[in-house]
Design a protein around this motif. Structure first.
Motif, PDB file in Angstrom:
ATOM      1  N   ALA A  59       0.727  -0.845  -0.446  1.00  0.00           N
ATOM      2  CA  ALA A  59       0.209   0.142  -0.021  1.00  0.00           C
ATOM      3  C   ALA A  59       1.115   1.158  -0.115  1.00  0.00           C
ATOM      4  N   GLY A  60       2.067   1.314   0.425  1.00  0.00           N
ATOM      5  CA  GLY A  60       2.821   2.235   0.462  1.00  0.00           C
ATOM      6  C   GLY A  60       3.924   2.232   0.067  1.00  0.00           C
ATOM      7  N   PRO A  61       5.317   2.577  -0.125  1.00  0.00           N
ATOM      8  CA  PRO A  61       6.521   2.844  -0.206  1.00  0.00           C
ATOM      9  C   PRO A  61       7.252   2.358   1.432  1.00  0.00           C
ATOM     10  N   CYS A  63       6.912  -1.062   3.939  1.00  0.00           N
ATOM     11  CA  CYS A  63       5.505  -2.182   4.500  1.00  0.00           C
ATOM     12  C   CYS A  63       7.299  -3.608   4.770  1.00  0.00           C
TER      13      CYS A  63
END
Length: 208
Positions: A59-61, A63
């Motif tokens: 979902a993001g840079p 994880c």
């Protein structure tokens, strides 16, 4: 203490540490793309090839690796198994170990962590090693004397660092006559070629 990353079909250097050293696997680090966490190198009739596990886009840079999910939109399990059979069906010990490894290319796991860990435990059993896996409960900060291999065990040459405790030793590979000895492939290359002598071979790769 040797601090190791997760590994998919870990290479000979990785298992030489896992089997004989005091190791911990960091399952709390952030996921690293294009690493041995999702990649393994084997020797095929066309030379060395890489097998890459498909993971869902995070979902993001950043994880945590323990939260990475596997992606089955591409038939990577089928492709990996076809490659393994093609590369090693004529090896001396493929028939002995095929049954233990085949389920990893049929069963679906949700998380990369569970897949890599269960596969690593199976490989230790096939090697005849009694080594137990130990995992971090938080991100591992190296203490004095620890050796951190999370980045240094890498398919990228620029990230690797010298390992004074390991030296690759040749063994008879399926396509060795075509390509010469290719060192430090996935440990499955060693297992299929050397069978019950594999653990002793790993021990012979250790220095110091």
């Amino acid at each position: 203490m040797e601090i190791l990353p997760l590994s998919y079909l870990g290479n000979i250097q990785y298992f030489s540490k896992l089997c004989f050293d005091d190791c911990v696997i960091d399952v709390c680090e952030n996921y690293v793309k294009q690493s041995f966490r999702t990649r393994a190198d084997i020797l095929s009739a066309n030379g060395p090839i890489s097998l890459s596990v498909q993971v869902a886009k995070p979902a993001g840079p950043r994880c945590p690796v323990r939260e990475m999910r596997l992606d089955y939109s591409k038939r990577w399990q089928h492709q990996h198994w076809v490659s393994l059979v093609s590369a090693y069906k004529s090896s001396p010990y493929f028939d002995y170990y095929e049954e233990a490894l085949a389920p990893f290319y049929r069963r679906r796991y949700e998380f990369l962590l569970d897949y890599d860990v269960e596969l690593t435990r199976t490989l230790l059993r096939l090697l005849g090693s009694d080594a137990e896996l130990h995992f971090t409960e938080s991100y591992a900060l190296p203490a004095p004397g620890d050796r951190d291999w999370r980045t240094a065990l890498s398919p990228k040459q620029r990230n690797r660092k010298p390992d004074s405790g390991f030296a690759a030793r040749p063994y008879c590979q399926v396509f060795g006559d075509n390509f010469g000895f290719v060192e430090n492939l996935s440990v499955v290359d060693l297992i299929f070629c050397e069978g019950p002598d594999s653990l002793q071979h790993l021990k012979s790769c250790r220095l110091g």
